[in-house]
Enzyme design. Structure first.
Site, PDB file in Angstrom:
ATOM      1  N   ARG A  15      43.674  33.142  44.493  1.00  0.00           N
ATOM      2  CA  ARG A  15      43.295  32.891  43.103  1.00  0.00           C
ATOM      3  C   ARG A  15      44.078  31.697  42.554  1.00  0.00           C
ATOM      4  O   ARG A  15      45.063  31.259  43.140  1.00  0.00           O
ATOM      5  CB  ARG A  15      43.564  34.134  42.249  1.00  0.00           C
ATOM      6  CG  ARG A  15      42.643  35.299  42.516  1.00  0.00           C
ATOM      7  CD  ARG A  15      43.081  36.554  41.763  1.00  0.00           C
ATOM      8  NE  ARG A  15      44.315  37.104  42.303  1.00  0.00           N
ATOM      9  CZ  ARG A  15      44.935  38.178  41.800  1.00  0.00           C
ATOM     10  NH1 ARG A  15      44.434  38.785  40.735  1.00  0.00           N
ATOM     11  NH2 ARG A  15      46.046  38.637  42.350  1.00  0.00           N
ATOM     12  N   LYS A  74      50.088  35.086  39.843  1.00  0.00           N
ATOM     13  CA  LYS A  74      51.111  36.044  40.249  1.00  0.00           C
ATOM     14  C   LYS A  74      52.504  35.584  39.833  1.00  0.00           C
ATOM     15  O   LYS A  74      52.726  34.420  39.495  1.00  0.00           O
ATOM     16  CB  LYS A  74      51.058  36.270  41.764  1.00  0.00           C
ATOM     17  CG  LYS A  74      49.784  36.942  42.240  1.00  0.00           C
ATOM     18  CD  LYS A  74      49.568  38.303  41.579  1.00  0.00           C
ATOM     19  CE  LYS A  74      50.581  39.344  42.006  1.00  0.00           C
ATOM     20  NZ  LYS A  74      50.358  40.650  41.322  1.00  0.00           N
ATOM     21  N   TYR A  93      50.836  37.088  35.502  1.00  0.00           N
ATOM     22  CA  TYR A  93      51.221  38.475  35.763  1.00  0.00           C
ATOM     23  C   TYR A  93      52.678  38.495  36.211  1.00  0.00           C
ATOM     24  O   TYR A  93      53.096  37.667  37.028  1.00  0.00           O
ATOM     25  CB  TYR A  93      50.346  39.091  36.862  1.00  0.00           C
ATOM     26  CG  TYR A  93      48.939  39.399  36.451  1.00  0.00           C
ATOM     27  CD1 TYR A  93      48.672  40.366  35.479  1.00  0.00           C
ATOM     28  CD2 TYR A  93      47.858  38.736  37.030  1.00  0.00           C
ATOM     29  CE1 TYR A  93      47.372  40.647  35.092  1.00  0.00           C
ATOM     30  CE2 TYR A  93      46.550  39.014  36.647  1.00  0.00           C
ATOM     31  CZ  TYR A  93      46.321  39.976  35.676  1.00  0.00           C
ATOM     32  OH  TYR A  93      45.031  40.260  35.299  1.00  0.00           O
ATOM     33  N   HIS A  95      54.822  42.001  36.079  1.00  0.00           N
ATOM     34  CA  HIS A  95      55.153  43.341  36.588  1.00  0.00           C
ATOM     35  C   HIS A  95      56.663  43.474  36.804  1.00  0.00           C
ATOM     36  O   HIS A  95      57.135  43.849  37.880  1.00  0.00           O
ATOM     37  CB  HIS A  95      54.391  43.621  37.887  1.00  0.00           C
ATOM     38  CG  HIS A  95      52.904  43.599  37.722  1.00  0.00           C
ATOM     39  ND1 HIS A  95      52.218  44.600  37.059  1.00  0.00           N
ATOM     40  CD2 HIS A  95      51.969  42.698  38.119  1.00  0.00           C
ATOM     41  CE1 HIS A  95      50.927  44.322  37.063  1.00  0.00           C
ATOM     42  NE2 HIS A  95      50.746  43.171  37.691  1.00  0.00           N
ATOM     43  N   GLU A 117      49.823  41.404  31.939  1.00  0.00           N
ATOM     44  CA  GLU A 117      49.583  42.849  31.973  1.00  0.00           C
ATOM     45  C   GLU A 117      50.097  43.587  30.738  1.00  0.00           C
ATOM     46  O   GLU A 117      49.761  44.760  30.538  1.00  0.00           O
ATOM     47  CB  GLU A 117      50.185  43.470  33.238  1.00  0.00           C
ATOM     48  CG  GLU A 117      51.688  43.598  33.254  1.00  0.00           C
ATOM     49  CD  GLU A 117      52.398  42.351  33.741  1.00  0.00           C
ATOM     50  OE1 GLU A 117      53.630  42.412  33.919  1.00  0.00           O
ATOM     51  OE2 GLU A 117      51.727  41.314  33.947  1.00  0.00           O
ATOM     52  N   SER A 133      41.905  44.960  36.977  1.00  0.00           N
ATOM     53  CA  SER A 133      41.862  46.402  37.250  1.00  0.00           C
ATOM     54  C   SER A 133      40.469  46.819  37.703  1.00  0.00           C
ATOM     55  O   SER A 133      40.319  47.676  38.581  1.00  0.00           O
ATOM     56  CB  SER A 133      42.265  47.186  35.996  1.00  0.00           C
ATOM     57  OG  SER A 133      43.614  46.950  35.661  1.00  0.00           O
ATOM     58  N   ARG A 202      40.151  61.352  27.679  1.00  0.00           N
ATOM     59  CA  ARG A 202      39.643  60.435  28.696  1.00  0.00           C
ATOM     60  C   ARG A 202      38.728  61.172  29.666  1.00  0.00           C
ATOM     61  O   ARG A 202      37.681  60.657  30.075  1.00  0.00           O
ATOM     62  CB  ARG A 202      40.796  59.793  29.458  1.00  0.00           C
ATOM     63  CG  ARG A 202      40.363  58.794  30.520  1.00  0.00           C
ATOM     64  CD  ARG A 202      39.720  57.557  29.906  1.00  0.00           C
ATOM     65  NE  ARG A 202      39.238  56.629  30.924  1.00  0.00           N
ATOM     66  CZ  ARG A 202      38.677  55.452  30.665  1.00  0.00           C
ATOM     67  NH1 ARG A 202      38.538  55.064  29.417  1.00  0.00           N
ATOM     68  NH2 ARG A 202      38.256  54.678  31.640  1.00  0.00           N
ATOM     69  N   LEU A 239      48.853  54.066  35.445  1.00  0.00           N
ATOM     70  CA  LEU A 239      49.430  52.933  34.729  1.00  0.00           C
ATOM     71  C   LEU A 239      50.194  53.424  33.516  1.00  0.00           C
ATOM     72  O   LEU A 239      49.656  54.153  32.683  1.00  0.00           O
ATOM     73  CB  LEU A 239      48.340  51.951  34.273  1.00  0.00           C
ATOM     74  CG  LEU A 239      48.825  50.810  33.363  1.00  0.00           C
ATOM     75  CD1 LEU A 239      49.722  49.853  34.149  1.00  0.00           C
ATOM     76  CD2 LEU A 239      47.655  50.067  32.741  1.00  0.00           C
ATOM     77  N   ALA A 267      48.714  51.176  41.968  1.00  0.00           N
ATOM     78  CA  ALA A 267      49.855  51.083  41.057  1.00  0.00           C
ATOM     79  C   ALA A 267      51.077  50.459  41.717  1.00  0.00           C
ATOM     80  O   ALA A 267      52.149  50.437  41.118  1.00  0.00           O
ATOM     81  CB  ALA A 267      50.212  52.479  40.537  1.00  0.00           C
ATOM     82  N   ASP A 269      52.001  47.481  42.139  1.00  0.00           N
ATOM     83  CA  ASP A 269      52.591  46.410  41.338  1.00  0.00           C
ATOM     84  C   ASP A 269      53.679  46.942  40.412  1.00  0.00           C
ATOM     85  O   ASP A 269      54.620  46.223  40.072  1.00  0.00           O
ATOM     86  CB  ASP A 269      51.518  45.711  40.489  1.00  0.00           C
ATOM     87  CG  ASP A 269      50.967  44.470  41.177  1.00  0.00           C
ATOM     88  OD1 ASP A 269      51.691  43.880  41.986  1.00  0.00           O
ATOM     89  OD2 ASP A 269      49.817  44.103  40.896  1.00  0.00           O
ATOM     90  N   ASN A 299      48.423  42.409  45.478  1.00  0.00           N
ATOM     91  CA  ASN A 299      47.492  41.414  44.935  1.00  0.00           C
ATOM     92  C   ASN A 299      46.108  41.609  45.542  1.00  0.00           C
ATOM     93  O   ASN A 299      45.488  40.684  46.060  1.00  0.00           O
ATOM     94  CB  ASN A 299      48.003  39.993  45.163  1.00  0.00           C
ATOM     95  CG  ASN A 299      48.210  39.659  46.639  1.00  0.00           C
ATOM     96  OD1 ASN A 299      48.579  40.509  47.436  1.00  0.00           O
ATOM     97  ND2 ASN A 299      47.978  38.403  46.997  1.00  0.00           N
ATOM     98  N   MET A 300      45.616  42.831  45.450  1.00  0.00           N
ATOM     99  CA  MET A 300      44.336  43.169  46.070  1.00  0.00           C
ATOM    100  C   MET A 300      43.192  42.254  45.618  1.00  0.00           C
ATOM    101  O   MET A 300      42.375  41.829  46.433  1.00  0.00           O
ATOM    102  CB  MET A 300      44.012  44.639  45.796  1.00  0.00           C
ATOM    103  CG  MET A 300      42.912  45.206  46.666  1.00  0.00           C
ATOM    104  SD  MET A 300      42.642  46.967  46.356  1.00  0.00           S
ATOM    105  CE  MET A 300      44.173  47.636  47.003  1.00  0.00           C
TER     106      MET A 300
END
Length: 364
Positions: A15, A74, A93, A95, A117, A133, A202, A239, A267, A269, A299-300
């Site tokens: 990316r 990232k 990002y 994290h 995030e 996500s 939810r 999360l 999760a 990250d 980093n899927m």
């Protein structure tokens, strides 16, 4: 403002922080964008695409980093730490809850670091985390079905089953965006699907989406202990914004799963919610522990960079433009950016991250 776009150096991270269309918008607003050569190549964007959009291509990472605003995907890796400056804004990002060394480095550098995030709207939604996500949730099942193949170390289970043979079981811990999208794909493949979540409201909402096609369960240690052992694919989708994910699945419970079952923890990250799972990479995505295939790729979405870069830019560009137009004064105009601020003026300022690292005090 001068904006730098370095090439991502995380393992197989294809990316890029800005797409050519985003560069054009920034240049049309009288900003200068400096893109490291080949930064967008993995996502399908050539240097010529960026030049046509108005960017200047620079030959080294140092030249891309030496700008007022740095836009990445990232978190900075150790080999990039030397580029951090106290007069910069970093937008990416981060994290931090899962990375003490990076947190300390950002504080020591004096940089102003805004994490995608933790950018949050008044209703609590996370507009810059949501698109990735969605992708990570969908990929978790796509990856999981692959690693269930015998040649990949899995049980040899077809998630969708076939007439006369029951389908595979997918258990998802967490019913947020990741969990919802994982369930969407798993249901579409014909799997038996469970979602476990602690938020009753939810769960009620998820019932309106899936009806009886998904088993919706209230989260408790007893329920997790009942659901995990016979899962063919276990997906961690927990999360807690800004904080480490809690450990919800113990090693003892993993050991009760069938050999060749697969765990994917989205999760990771934020530290992960499975005791036996640690970060892996696209180059080395899996390992076996307690007889179970573990996948912890942080980093899927980097696996689908053409789609992911554009989806990310659709969400980040309005905020990038505000930072370019107004610098840190943009925080006074947009409360969501205030929520995104993690580090400023040699201080750790995000409340959730400070709870993770209480010894990294607010005062320098």
């Amino acid at each position: 403002m001068d904006i730098g776009v370095p090439k991502e150096i995380k393992d197989q991270e294809f990316r890029v922080g800005l797409s050519p269309s985003s560069v054009r918008v920034l240049c049309d607003n009288q900003h200068k964008v400096f893109v490291e050569t080949q930064a967008g190549g993995g996502a399908g964007f050539s240097d010529e695409d960026y030049q046509e959009a108005g960017a200047e291509i620079v030959p080294t990472a140092a030249q891309a980093w030496d700008r007022e605003l740095i836009v990445k995907v990232k978190e900075p890796l150790p080999q990039e730490y030397a580029y951090l400056q106290n007069n910069q804004i970093l937008f990416t990002y981060l994290h931090l809850a899962a990375d003490r060394r990076l947190t300390e480095t950002l504080i020591d550098s004096g940089i102003s670091a805004i994490a995608y995030e933790t950018v949050a709207l008044p209703n609590g939604s996370l507009p810059l985390l949501t698109p990735m996500s969605i992708i990570a949730g969908r990929l978790s099942v796509q990856f999981g079905s692959r690693y269930l193949e015998k040649q990949q170390g899995g049980r040899g289970v077809l998630l969708g089953g076939i007439p006369g043979v029951r389908p595979g079981k997918v258990t998802i811990i967490g019913g947020g965006v990741v969990g919802t999208e994982a369930a969407r794909i798993a249901v579409g493949m014909g799997a038996r699907v469970q979602i476990i979540d602690i938020n009753v409201e939810r769960l009620a909402y998820l019932e309106t989406l899936f009806g009886s096609r998904v088993e919706l369960l209230y989260s408790s240690s007893a329920q997790i202990a009942e659901s995990v052992p016979d899962a063919d694919l276990l997906i961690g989708a927990v999360l807690v914004p800004g904080k480490r994910a809690p450990i919800l699945v113990s090693r003892e419970l993993v050991a009760q799963m069938n050999p060749g079952s697969v765990i994917i923890d989205v999760a990771i990250d934020q530290g992960g919610c499975i005791e036996t799972l640690h970060a892996t990479s696209h180059s080395n995505p899996t390992y076996i522990e307690e007889g179970v295939v573990h996948v912890g790729i942080p980093n899927m979405p980097g696996a689908v960079p053409w789609s992911a870069t554009q989806a990310l830019n659709n969400s980040t560009l309005p905020y990038t433009l505000k930072l370019a137009n107004w610098g840190l004064n943009a925080l006074e105009r947009d409360r969501a950016l205030v929520e995104g601020l993690n580090v400023k003026n040699y201080q750790l300022v995000h409340p959730a991250v400070r709870q993770v690292f209480p010894d990294l005090s607010l005062t320098a």
